[in-house]
Scaffold this active site. Sequence first.
Site, PDB file in Angstrom:
ATOM      1  N   SER A  21     -25.231 -10.159  44.788  1.00 51.34           N
ATOM      2  CA  SER A  21     -23.886 -10.864  45.146  1.00 51.34           C
ATOM      3  C   SER A  21     -24.769 -11.599  46.532  1.00 51.34           C
ATOM      4  O   SER A  21     -25.360 -11.427  47.213  1.00 51.34           O
ATOM      5  CB  SER A  21     -22.713 -10.082  45.641  1.00 51.34           C
ATOM      6  OG  SER A  21     -21.705 -10.747  46.533  1.00 51.34           O
ATOM      7  N   HIS A  45     -23.566 -12.851  41.270  1.00 53.45           N
ATOM      8  CA  HIS A  45     -22.096 -12.820  41.341  1.00 53.45           C
ATOM      9  C   HIS A  45     -22.525 -14.046  42.814  1.00 53.45           C
ATOM     10  O   HIS A  45     -22.516 -12.928  43.595  1.00 53.45           O
ATOM     11  CB  HIS A  45     -22.354 -11.699  41.759  1.00 53.45           C
ATOM     12  CG  HIS A  45     -20.989 -10.811  41.927  1.00 53.45           C
ATOM     13  ND1 HIS A  45     -19.882 -10.622  40.790  1.00 53.45           N
ATOM     14  CD2 HIS A  45     -20.073 -10.237  43.295  1.00 53.45           C
ATOM     15  CE1 HIS A  45     -18.787  -9.994  41.483  1.00 53.45           C
ATOM     16  NE2 HIS A  45     -18.976 -10.693  42.641  1.00 53.45           N
ATOM     17  N   ASP A  47     -19.248 -14.974  45.653  1.00 59.27           N
ATOM     18  CA  ASP A  47     -17.657 -14.173  45.841  1.00 59.27           C
ATOM     19  C   ASP A  47     -17.049 -15.314  46.103  1.00 59.27           C
ATOM     20  O   ASP A  47     -17.570 -15.521  46.654  1.00 59.27           O
ATOM     21  CB  ASP A  47     -18.647 -13.137  46.326  1.00 59.27           C
ATOM     22  CG  ASP A  47     -18.198 -11.813  46.550  1.00 59.27           C
ATOM     23  OD1 ASP A  47     -17.481 -11.202  45.120  1.00 59.27           O
ATOM     24  OD2 ASP A  47     -19.634 -10.832  46.332  1.00 59.27           O
ATOM     25  N   MET A  49     -13.466 -16.280  47.795  1.00 58.95           N
ATOM     26  CA  MET A  49     -12.612 -16.300  48.873  1.00 58.95           C
ATOM     27  C   MET A  49     -11.573 -16.637  49.151  1.00 58.95           C
ATOM     28  O   MET A  49     -12.211 -17.674  49.611  1.00 58.95           O
ATOM     29  CB  MET A  49     -12.721 -14.587  49.886  1.00 58.95           C
ATOM     30  CG  MET A  49     -13.828 -13.724  49.798  1.00 58.95           C
ATOM     31  SD  MET A  49     -14.224 -12.725  51.013  1.00 58.95           S
ATOM     32  CE  MET A  49     -15.690 -11.667  49.501  1.00 58.95           C
ATOM     33  N   HIS A  78     -16.580 -14.335  41.194  1.00 67.85           N
ATOM     34  CA  HIS A  78     -15.624 -13.078  40.891  1.00 67.85           C
ATOM     35  C   HIS A  78     -14.513 -13.367  42.025  1.00 67.85           C
ATOM     36  O   HIS A  78     -14.600 -14.440  43.660  1.00 67.85           O
ATOM     37  CB  HIS A  78     -16.210 -12.271  41.684  1.00 67.85           C
ATOM     38  CG  HIS A  78     -15.585 -11.529  42.174  1.00 67.85           C
ATOM     39  ND1 HIS A  78     -15.802  -9.947  43.256  1.00 67.85           N
ATOM     40  CD2 HIS A  78     -13.387 -10.386  42.306  1.00 67.85           C
ATOM     41  CE1 HIS A  78     -14.312  -9.245  43.361  1.00 67.85           C
ATOM     42  NE2 HIS A  78     -13.251  -9.601  42.740  1.00 67.85           N
ATOM     43  N   MET A  80     -12.234 -14.357  44.361  1.00 69.13           N
ATOM     44  CA  MET A  80     -10.733 -13.062  45.185  1.00 69.13           C
ATOM     45  C   MET A  80      -9.307 -14.379  45.583  1.00 69.13           C
ATOM     46  O   MET A  80      -9.987 -14.472  46.632  1.00 69.13           O
ATOM     47  CB  MET A  80     -11.154 -12.753  45.839  1.00 69.13           C
ATOM     48  CG  MET A  80     -12.091 -11.294  45.662  1.00 69.13           C
ATOM     49  SD  MET A  80     -13.534 -10.669  46.746  1.00 69.13           S
ATOM     50  CE  MET A  80     -15.035 -11.576  46.072  1.00 69.13           C
ATOM     51  N   MET A 148     -13.620  -2.538  41.545  1.00 71.32           N
ATOM     52  CA  MET A 148     -13.733  -2.980  42.988  1.00 71.32           C
ATOM     53  C   MET A 148     -14.062  -1.135  43.649  1.00 71.32           C
ATOM     54  O   MET A 148     -12.865  -0.284  43.556  1.00 71.32           O
ATOM     55  CB  MET A 148     -12.647  -3.479  43.686  1.00 71.32           C
ATOM     56  CG  MET A 148     -13.072  -4.970  43.338  1.00 71.32           C
ATOM     57  SD  MET A 148     -14.050  -5.587  43.599  1.00 71.32           S
ATOM     58  CE  MET A 148     -14.749  -5.562  45.152  1.00 71.32           C
ATOM     59  N   ASP A 186     -18.463  -2.760  41.790  1.00 72.19           N
ATOM     60  CA  ASP A 186     -18.861  -4.089  42.657  1.00 72.19           C
ATOM     61  C   ASP A 186     -18.343  -3.334  43.789  1.00 72.19           C
ATOM     62  O   ASP A 186     -17.211  -2.977  44.084  1.00 72.19           O
ATOM     63  CB  ASP A 186     -18.247  -5.136  42.708  1.00 72.19           C
ATOM     64  CG  ASP A 186     -17.907  -6.481  44.040  1.00 72.19           C
ATOM     65  OD1 ASP A 186     -19.492  -6.120  43.851  1.00 72.19           O
ATOM     66  OD2 ASP A 186     -17.269  -7.713  43.802  1.00 72.19           O
TER      67      ASP A 186
END
Length: 239
Positions: A21, A45, A47, A49, A78, A80, A148, A186
């Site tokens: 990540s 990966h 992330d 957000m 991913h 979020m 998660m 994760d």
Amino acid sequence: MPVRQTAERRDGPRGVRIAPSILAADFARLGEEVNRVSPEADVLHVDVMDGHFVPNLTIGPPVVRWIRRHTDLYLDCHLMMDNPGQYLEAFKKAGADGCTVHVEIGGTEALIAGMRELGLDVGLALNPETPLEVCEPFLDRVDLLLVMSVHPGFGGQSFMAEVLPKIEKARRLADAGGLAFELEVDGGIDLSTAPAVVGAGARLLVAGSAIFGSEQPQAAVRALRRAGEAAIAQGKEAE
Ligand code: DX5
Ligand code: ZN
């Protein structure tokens, strides 16, 4: 330029795949950081957000586009976010291979359809407190289920062992129903937690701090994969 991850590399003999990540990487040197793990990583990966779904902000499609120029690794985004639907096309155009949306935001049916239409691999994520039942209606249509094992929003948190039964249940459902989704976990994955996660049935492990926090990130990826594969071997021995 790092070598493209072939289908054989992705789906081949290795039972356990590792997804570094980049949340734990030095964002000011992102290209170099990606190249530090590319030769050994199976997936990257990313992330994303939005400051609403989680109390933190990271990156979006423009940064994914730049990452794409530095690697041919599979990019697992991913999301979020409260409103990922608005950005799916931008992620696809930026070079994402797959996007994972959270089941907690609702509208899952439409989001899955939108990802399929764009040619993105479809991932569905659930938070530690969200029961697996909420995802069950969609499991025959997803490529990836992301469990998660920390509250999303920040790297470097401790693994929540209470999610292990949920991982086991997801594995059982997949096996019993002949479902082909990949089971990804994760949060808080390191050498001490990877064996239990793989033992519970996960095969794609996301790790940020344990990889980018290491002096030798490639060796860290290999060690995590070995720890996971040892857990599979042990399980087989016990059968
Ligand atoms: C947390 C992110 C994770 C995070 C994991 O919200 O979704 O992907 O980067 O970081 P570690 O491995 O440090 O727990
Ligand atoms: Zn993540």
